[in-house]
Design a protein around this motif. Structure first.
Motif, PDB file in Angstrom:
ATOM      1  N   HIS A 347       0.823  -1.001  -0.204  1.00 10.79           N
ATOM      2  CA  HIS A 347      -0.405  -0.254  -0.181  1.00 10.79           C
ATOM      3  C   HIS A 347       1.068   1.144   0.185  1.00 10.79           C
ATOM      4  O   HIS A 347       0.386   2.617   0.098  1.00 10.79           O
ATOM      5  CB  HIS A 347      -0.753  -0.096   1.224  1.00 10.79           C
ATOM      6  N   GLY A 348       1.956   0.935  -0.344  1.00 10.72           N
ATOM      7  CA  GLY A 348       3.053   2.492  -0.013  1.00 10.72           C
ATOM      8  C   GLY A 348       3.057   2.819   1.244  1.00 10.72           C
ATOM      9  O   GLY A 348       3.637   4.142   1.327  1.00 10.72           O
ATOM     10  N   GLY A 349       3.278   2.322   2.227  1.00  7.19           N
ATOM     11  CA  GLY A 349       3.218   2.504   3.577  1.00  7.19           C
ATOM     12  C   GLY A 349       3.978   1.688   4.543  1.00  7.19           C
ATOM     13  O   GLY A 349       4.886   1.318   3.980  1.00  7.19           O
ATOM     14  N   THR A 350       4.135   2.850   5.727  1.00  6.20           N
ATOM     15  CA  THR A 350       4.846   2.025   6.993  1.00  6.20           C
ATOM     16  C   THR A 350       4.254   1.532   7.921  1.00  6.20           C
ATOM     17  O   THR A 350       3.214   1.927   8.157  1.00  6.20           O
ATOM     18  CB  THR A 350       5.723   2.302   7.534  1.00  6.20           C
ATOM     19  N   LEU A 351       4.990  -0.131   8.347  1.00 12.74           N
ATOM     20  CA  LEU A 351       4.580  -0.517   9.698  1.00 12.74           C
ATOM     21  C   LEU A 351       5.658  -0.688  10.652  1.00 12.74           C
ATOM     22  O   LEU A 351       6.770  -1.379  10.308  1.00 12.74           O
ATOM     23  CB  LEU A 351       4.625  -2.059   9.304  1.00 12.74           C
ATOM     24  N   VAL A 352       5.675   0.563  11.481  1.00 13.59           N
ATOM     25  CA  VAL A 352       7.046   0.513  12.625  1.00 13.59           C
ATOM     26  C   VAL A 352       6.365   0.045  14.015  1.00 13.59           C
ATOM     27  O   VAL A 352       5.537  -0.166  14.811  1.00 13.59           O
ATOM     28  CB  VAL A 352       7.655   1.702  12.879  1.00 13.59           C
ATOM     29  N   VAL A 353       7.811  -0.413  14.532  1.00 17.83           N
ATOM     30  CA  VAL A 353       7.015  -1.179  16.342  1.00 17.83           C
ATOM     31  C   VAL A 353       8.096  -0.299  17.023  1.00 17.83           C
ATOM     32  O   VAL A 353       9.116  -0.088  16.985  1.00 17.83           O
ATOM     33  CB  VAL A 353       7.428  -2.614  16.286  1.00 17.83           C
TER      34      VAL A 353
END
Length: 368
Positions: A347-353
């Motif tokens: 989706h052209g996004g980011t997932l961070v923790v």
């Protein structure tokens, strides 16, 4: 320098050359051969004079010369870099590279074909290795294509043969849940529904993992979703039903359309919530929030209580089959976080923790 001396020097240079030289008349008879040729082919000095050129060629080289090289020499007066085998006096083959010229020159050899040979043992070995490597690559490609068919069949089995009976089990459990049942029966049905939900998520993750590895990423179909909140709430409600002992607090502020693949966003949320339910402190509620912002972002974050994730584990947290083991973060990360990360990328996004003592928070953001 006398003419006799010049003739002597010419003959000496001819014999001592580090390659083979032949002079062949128009009838294909050898009229001169240097020492290199005699030595390599096992003849005494002068032993090649008067022999036919075809007699020192292997059968394959003879056919090549008479059907291809000789006509070329007549047509263009030269050939070069031809690989063939000469035949020794004992019948064994000598791999060589040949160049030949039949153009007239000023030395009185205009009726002669001049042929030079150099050893080609290493080159022929290299060529054989190349052929062997090509054959091996073709076999590997054929095997990979065959494996690809098996993988496609595997995906089909997961996507059809497992999904359909699982859907039937889920539907049956929902129907039974509407009947008048004892508390014990309702608990059993809740367990069945929870197991079906987890199995459905597992199938989705394995399918997406396989597609990601075969196709270089998870495919998505982006459509403007006017009402994403009901889908997200459905995911939350399903996980609440299958985990009644762990509180999930959900808030929503999705006021703008989101261009996304709604089913994949639902899968991302399900994976992140499932991870929080597995690894979070059961005495602390899990907080889920989804929103659209004035800056044009769609944001989802999920926070759970418990000990922090060790620093050495975080860099590999989104790897497939990653395993962490410390305090609450034990084995079982599996494919869920990897698939969530791949969906975010698609989706052209980011997932961070971000993780600290008491709270671990996963945040997904994408442009709407």
């Amino acid at each position: 320098m006398t003419e006799k001396k010049a003739d002597l020097d010419y003959k000496q240079l001819f014999d001592d050359a580090p390659c083979g030289y032949l002079l062949v008349d128009t009838g294909g008879v050898i009229v001169g051969a240097n020492a290199w040729m005699s030595t390599v082919l096992g003849y005494p000095a002068g032993g090649l004079d008067g022999k036919r050129l075809r007699d020192i060629f292997s059968i394959a080289a003879r056919i090549l010369y008479e059907t291809n090289l000789a006509p070329l020499l007549k047509l263009q007066q030269a050939v070069s870099e031809v690989t063939l085998d000469l035949k020794r006096v004992d019948g064994t083959a000598v791999p060589v590279i040949m160049a030949a010229s039949s153009a007239p020159n000023s030395s009185g050899l205009e009726d002669m074909t001049r042929i030079a040979f150099v050893h080609a043992g290493e080159r022929r070995l290299y060529e054989r290795q190349l052929v062997s490597a090509r054959d091996s690559a073709e076999k590997d490609l054929a095997q990979q294509q065959s494996d690809g068919v098996l993988r496609e069949q595997f995906i089909a089995i997961l996507g059809h043969d497992l999904r359909n009976p699982l859907a039937s089990i889920s539907a049956a459990a929902r129907i039974l849940g509407k009947e008048t049942l004892s508390d014990r029966s309702r608990q059993v049905i809740a367990l069945m529904q929870g197991s079906a939900l987890r199995m459905s998520g597992l199938i989705d993750n394995v399918l997406d993992f396989t597609r990601a590895r075969l196709g270089g990423g998870i495919g998505v179909e982006l459509h403007p979703e006017q009402a994403l909140e009901p889908l997200l709430d459905q995911v939350v409600q399903e996980l609440r039903a299958s985990n009644p002992a762990h509180e999930i607090v959900a808030t929503y502020d999705v006021t703008q359309p989101v261009k996304c693949d709604a089913s994949k966003i639902g899968q991302l949320v399900s994976n992140l919530l499932g991870n929080a339910l597995t690894h979070g402190d059961r005495a602390t509620p899990i907080h889920f929030h989804a929103e659209t912002t004035d800056s044009g972002l769609f944001r989802v974050w999920i926070a759970n209580g418990g000990p922090s994730i060790p620093e050495e584990v975080i860099p590999k947290l989104f790897d497939p089959f990653a395993r962490g083991e410390s305090h609450g973060y034990k084995e079982g990360l599996g494919l869920g976080l990897f698939i969530a990360s791949e969906i975010a990328k698609a989706h052209g996004g980011t997932l961070v923790v971000r993780s600290s003592e008491g709270e671990t928070r996963f945040t997904f953001e994408m442009t709407i």
